[in-house]
Design an enzyme around this catalytic site. Structure first.
Site, mmCIF file in Angstrom:
data_model
loop_
_atom_site.group_PDB
_atom_site.id
_atom_site.type_symbol
_atom_site.label_atom_id
_atom_site.label_comp_id
_atom_site.label_asym_id
_atom_site.label_seq_id
_atom_site.Cartn_x
_atom_site.Cartn_y
_atom_site.Cartn_z
ATOM 1 N N ALA A 127 3.377 -1.902 -4.140
ATOM 2 C CA ALA A 127 4.736 -1.526 -3.774
ATOM 3 C C ALA A 127 5.354 -0.782 -4.946
ATOM 4 C CB ALA A 127 5.531 -2.786 -3.468
ATOM 5 N N GLY A 136 0.491 -4.380 -2.782
ATOM 6 C CA GLY A 136 0.680 -3.746 -1.481
ATOM 7 C C GLY A 136 -0.440 -2.769 -1.154
ATOM 8 N N GLU A 144 -3.066 -4.765 0.272
ATOM 9 C CA GLU A 144 -2.596 -5.246 1.580
ATOM 10 C C GLU A 144 -2.735 -4.149 2.645
ATOM 11 O OE1 GLU A 144 1.166 -6.685 -0.173
ATOM 12 O OE2 GLU A 144 0.731 -8.605 0.785
ATOM 13 N N GLU A 199 0.635 -9.699 -7.873
ATOM 14 C CA GLU A 199 2.078 -9.952 -7.738
ATOM 15 C C GLU A 199 2.569 -11.103 -8.605
ATOM 16 O OE1 GLU A 199 0.081 -9.101 -5.295
ATOM 17 O OE2 GLU A 199 1.082 -7.847 -3.818
HETATM 18 N N1 3HC Z 1 5.652 0.857 -8.978
HETATM 19 C C1 3HC Z 1 6.338 1.750 -9.706
HETATM 20 N N2 3HC Z 1 5.867 2.341 -10.816
HETATM 21 C C2 3HC Z 1 4.644 2.000 -11.188
HETATM 22 C C3 3HC Z 1 3.854 1.059 -10.491
HETATM 23 C C4 3HC Z 1 4.413 0.482 -9.325
HETATM 24 N N3 3HC Z 1 3.733 -0.405 -8.584
HETATM 25 N N4 3HC Z 1 2.669 0.916 -11.116
HETATM 26 C C5 3HC Z 1 2.702 1.741 -12.167
HETATM 27 N N5 3HC Z 1 3.892 2.389 -12.221
HETATM 28 C C6 3HC Z 1 4.304 3.415 -13.188
HETATM 29 C C7 3HC Z 1 4.355 2.866 -14.612
HETATM 30 O O1 3HC Z 1 5.599 2.296 -14.883
HETATM 31 C C8 3HC Z 1 4.104 4.117 -15.415
HETATM 32 O O2 3HC Z 1 5.317 4.845 -15.449
HETATM 33 P P1 3HC Z 1 5.701 5.730 -16.738
HETATM 34 O O3 3HC Z 1 4.607 6.745 -16.847
HETATM 35 O O4 3HC Z 1 7.030 6.265 -16.405
HETATM 36 O O5 3HC Z 1 5.695 4.754 -17.892
HETATM 37 C C9 3HC Z 1 3.127 4.902 -14.556
HETATM 38 O O6 3HC Z 1 3.281 4.387 -13.229
HETATM 39 C C10 3HC Z 1 1.681 4.770 -14.969
HETATM 40 O O7 3HC Z 1 1.370 3.380 -15.100
HETATM 41 P P2 3HC Z 1 0.419 2.846 -16.250
HETATM 42 O O8 3HC Z 1 0.840 3.414 -17.550
HETATM 43 O O9 3HC Z 1 0.384 1.375 -16.106
HETATM 44 O O10 3HC Z 1 -0.975 3.509 -15.827
HETATM 45 P P3 3HC Z 1 -2.440 2.947 -15.975
HETATM 46 O O11 3HC Z 1 -3.321 4.016 -15.449
HETATM 47 O O12 3HC Z 1 -2.649 2.402 -17.334
HETATM 48 O O13 3HC Z 1 -2.517 1.696 -14.970
HETATM 49 C C11 3HC Z 1 -2.227 0.537 -12.905
HETATM 50 C C12 3HC Z 1 -2.442 1.892 -13.608
HETATM 51 C C13 3HC Z 1 -3.461 -0.356 -13.100
HETATM 52 C C14 3HC Z 1 -2.034 0.819 -11.447
HETATM 53 C C15 3HC Z 1 -0.994 -0.179 -13.520
HETATM 54 O O14 3HC Z 1 0.077 0.739 -13.528
HETATM 55 C C16 3HC Z 1 -0.537 -1.387 -12.768
HETATM 56 O O15 3HC Z 1 -1.084 -2.462 -12.950
HETATM 57 N N6 3HC Z 1 0.510 -1.247 -11.926
HETATM 58 C C17 3HC Z 1 1.141 -2.333 -11.238
HETATM 59 C C18 3HC Z 1 0.309 -2.846 -10.107
HETATM 60 C C19 3HC Z 1 1.022 -3.975 -9.399
HETATM 61 O O16 3HC Z 1 1.511 -4.911 -9.998
HETATM 62 N N7 3HC Z 1 1.075 -3.873 -8.065
HETATM 63 C C20 3HC Z 1 1.733 -4.856 -7.290
HETATM 64 C C21 3HC Z 1 3.147 -4.435 -7.069
HETATM 65 S S1 3HC Z 1 4.099 -5.641 -6.208
HETATM 66 C C22 3HC Z 1 3.625 -5.464 -4.603
HETATM 67 O O17 3HC Z 1 2.785 -4.674 -4.286
HETATM 68 C C23 3HC Z 1 4.358 -6.322 -3.636
HETATM 69 C C24 3HC Z 1 3.731 -6.305 -2.288
HETATM 70 O O18 3HC Z 1 2.909 -7.429 -2.141
HETATM 71 C C25 3HC Z 1 4.766 -6.330 -1.220
#
Ligand code: 3HC
Ligand code: NAI
Length: 656
Positions: free
Chosen positions: A62, A101, A104, A124
């Site tokens: 998400a 997400g 998912e 999450e």
């Molecule tokens: N939403 C918004 N922005 C995000 C994001 C997300 N889910 N994931 C990454 N970003 C942004 C980062 O803040 C960063 O922004 P910036 O360049 O302005 O600093 C940019 O994307 C690049 O991220 P990384 O520097 O972390 O890039 P990497 O290539 O090192 O890593 C990744 C990529 C493994 C995808 C890592 O970004 C990550 O772990 N992201 C989060 C994944 C996550 O937690 N997903 C679950 C979200 S909650 C959800 O999905 C709820 C659902 O169940 C309803």
């Protein structure tokens, strides 16, 4: 530009997602996916669909940035239900990471294929959340309950191989084949078969044994130490086994929304962005950084060995320099010990272990530093010793070699004066154990060039660390706050507490360890030396507690001497409270005319947090730290501050 494009490849639709940087499920992407599903169902020339992403990764979850606003339709669960309800099979084609997400969505597709380097997970819980779009219900129906519960409550992603073994991924793209081509052919085959039963209506596998859930959830509760999300996740996964899909989905959603609006998730989202922000340093923007191949480490003690191992494990050749042959040999064995434990834990192969040993030397004398691209000094914490080392390095190293010090407290501007060109001197302050701890404070002296600083910062990232910017001051960001933390805890001892009470309160707060147990582990002599150094400049009217000094005067330096704040002579791993310490504390209270009083845990915790935040504010105002969020990350990554509380700056800025 649209973030979802649908192309018809001979009857197979390619649904291409392009939402940089990580294809997060923004409102536009959710809407685009629903439109794509409608279009594909309505088009008789299309038999199946491949969902594939542009850029470095499959959908990474998400859009976390949207979580602060009210949810906007179409919601993610509905988007995924729409894909699952499609009359034609959807194949998720995964590269990079399918997270949260994103996974998912993939679970809503009828099949999942992945390249061998892909990873899939539901992280999450690391954002103080649980999966909120059917993940807790569909994953256990794709894989077994143990795999699903572990993935959801730990937040750790699985590699494609393990995900395939568990049943989460249907096929792995063979070596040398292209993901899209493979997925198109997989989808063509799938279109010739009846649609598989959607995961949402399948019966999950039963729990392995009677009482399994109770035990598994009990273990998760114990490990969570106050963090809500893993415990809620476990409860909701179990709920998904026991209720029909629609009801379970509604329960999951409401638990997700409750967590999303709670303090813990807000704090963990703050930490998520803070962790990424800390890697950005305006001072070095545009500076030319250099590659580091050969590193020399001066000093083969605790820190030198850890730093050497970290550099070796991340592809550098390393030469360790010691005073004499004896300590050089001891340093050599320390590094080999770390490599051996990496081998034992399966982090490196036996061949790799041997290659790393061959890339390492430990000698007395500075000859080997002549070839170094970077020297990291980790000798005794003594200004004269360090200055002598830097003067020597000035003679023997190449002019472009970067000279870094790992000093904990000393003035690096002063150390830099021992070198002809101070632009090449920088601080690289690692934390112990240096091959494990993620934080590195990269210290900017008054004279360091952006090239030197940028190269040192990039080097720390290459070691898979989280570097943070810090200016020069006594203790930099972390140890300066630690000093105040310890100080206020000593005052609370004089005012009425005992070490075990403060330690228990801070553990209950979520700290990995209490301050006194931590002091005993790190060694009390370091802080004692710092206090003696500061004695000459200390304001005589400032409150000062003598308790810690009195303990050090007895030769009690903590675990390494068998006694410190606690007594370690018995069996108990964490030591036992010592009546002698209580006696010293009571004597000091009396000497200072203090009437001892009761403290609640909450009062202890609030005092610690506000003290940390007040010092953090000074650090910020002095320009030592770039951002308040950097200070939070220093405490979270370096000092065991609970991530789910967001750090002292976050806590105090959100108080009230
Ligand atoms: N939403 C918004 N922005 C995000 C994001 C997300 N889910 N994931 C990454 N970003 C942004 C980062 O803040 C960063 O922004 P910036 O360049 O302005 O600093 C940019 O994307 C690049 O991220 P990384 O520097 O972390 O890039 P990497 O290539 O090192 O890593 C990744 C990529 C493994 C995808 C890592 O970004 C990550 O772990 N992201 C989060 C994944 C996550 O937690 N997903 C679950 C979200 S909650 C959800 O999905 C709820 C659902 O169940 C309803
Ligand atoms: P240590 O005492 O374990 O090791 C120091 C090593 O330096 C010894 O092996 C000694 O023989 C060697 N040495 C001394 N003078 C030397 C010289 N002139 N040339 C070559 N080698 C020399 O100390 P430790 O704990 O490794 O600390 C080293 C530095 O790292 C200190 O500045 C300390 O403040 C800093 N530091 C320590 C941390 C810790 O938790 N121990 C954490 C972060 C920084």
């Amino acid at each position: 530009m649209s973030v979802v494009a649908v192309e018809n490849h001979g009857g197979i639709a390619v649904v291409r997602v392009d939402n940089p940087p990580v294809n997060a499920l923004s409102h536009a992407l959710r809407s685009g996916l629903i439109e794509a599903a409608e279009k594909i169902d309505a088009d008789d020339s299309i038999r199946a669909a491949v969902l594939i992403c542009a850029g470095r990764t499959f959908i990474a979850g998400a859009d976390i940035r949207e979580f602060n606003a009210a949810p906007k339709e179409p919601h993610l669960p509905d988007t995924i239900n729409r894909i699952e309800a499609s009359s034609k099979p959807w194949v998720a084609a995964i590269h990079g990471t399918a997270l949260g997400g994103g996974l998912e969505v993939a679970l809503g597709c009828h099949y999942r294929v992945a390249v061998s380097t892909a990873r899939a997970g539901l992280p999450e819980v690391n954002l103080g959340l649980i999966p909120g779009a059917g993940g807790t219900i569909r994953l256990p129906r794709a894989a077994n309950p143990e795999f699903a519960l572990e993935m959801i409550t730990s937040g750790k992603p699985a590699g494609a191989g393990a995900a395939h073994d568990a049943g989460l991924i249907d096929a792995i793209v063979p070596e040398g084949q292209d993901l899209e081509t493979f997925a198109l052919s997989f989808a063509a085959d799938a279109s010739a078969k009846p649609l598989p039963e959607p995961l949402s209506t399948r019966q999950p596998a039963t729990a392995p044994t009677a009482g399994w859930w109770e035990q598994a959830i009990g273990n998760i509760e114990k490990k969570a130490k106050g963090q809500l999300s893993p415990v809620t996740a476990a409860r909701i996964v179990r709920n998904g086994f026991e209720k029909p899909f629609a009801e379970a989905l509604a329960d999951e959603r409401s638990a997700f929304l409750e967590l999303k609006d709670g303090d813990q998730s807000k704090a963990m989202r703050h930490a998520f962005f803070a962790e990424r922000e800390m890697g950005k340093v305006p001072f070095v923007e545009g500076a030319q950084t250099r590659d580091i191949h050969r590193v020399a480490v001066i000093g083969g003690g605790t820190m030198g060995a850890g730093i050497a191992a970290a550099a070796l494990l991340n592809g550098c050749a390393v030469d360790m320099i010691e005073r004499e042959e004896g300590p050089a040999e001891a340093g050599y064995h320390r590094v080999m010990g770390i490599l051996d434990s990496s081998l034992k834990r399966g982090l490196i192969s036996a061949d790799k272990r041997e290659a790393l040993e061959n890339a390492f030397t430990a000698t007395a004398g500075y000859a080997k530093t002549a070839d170094a691209d970077l020297v990291i000094e980790a000798v005794f914490e003594d200004m004269d010793v360090k200055k002598a080392v830097f003067a020597k390095l000035d003679e023997v190293t190449r002019p472009e070699c970067i000279l870094a010090t790992n000093t904990s407290y000393l003035d690096i501007n002063e150390i830099a004066k021992s070198v002809g060109n101070p632009a090449r001197v920088v601080g690289l302050h690692f934390f112990s154990p240096a091959h494990i701890m993620k934080l590195v404070e990269v210290i900017r002296t008054g004279s360091v060039s952006p090239e030197t600083y940028g190269t040192a910062f990039a080097f720390a990232k290459r070691l898979k660390k989280n570097p943070v910017y810090s200016g020069v001051c006594d203790g930099f960001i972390g140890n300066r706050i630690l000093y105040e933390y310890r100080k206020v805890c000593d005052f609370m001892l004089e005012d009425g507490c005992l070490p075990q009470q403060i330690d228990a309160s801070m553990r209950a707060f979520g700290m990995a360890m209490g301050p006194f147990a931590m002091g005993d582990m790190a060694g009390l002599d370091i802080g004692w030396a710092a206090r003696k150094r500061r004695a000459a400049t200390r304001d005589p009217n400032e409150r000062y507690s003598r308790i810690a000094d009195r303990i050090c005067e007895l030769g009690r330096f903590g675990q390494k001497t068998g006694a410190g704040w606690y007594d370690y002579s018995g069996e108990a791993r964490g030591g036992t409270p010592d009546p002698l310490i209580e006696k010293i504390i009571l004597e000091e209270s009396e000497k200072n005319g203090i009437v001892r009083r009761e403290f609640t845990s909450r009062e202890i915790q609030d005092t610690v947090v506000s003290t940390m935040a007040a010092e953090g504010q000074k650090i910020l105002e002095e320009g030592i730290a770039l951002r308040a969020s950097d200070i939070d990350m220093v405490l979270i990554l370096g000092y065991g501050f609970p991530r789910w509380r967001g750090g002292p700056m976050f806590m105090t800025s959100n108080a009230g």
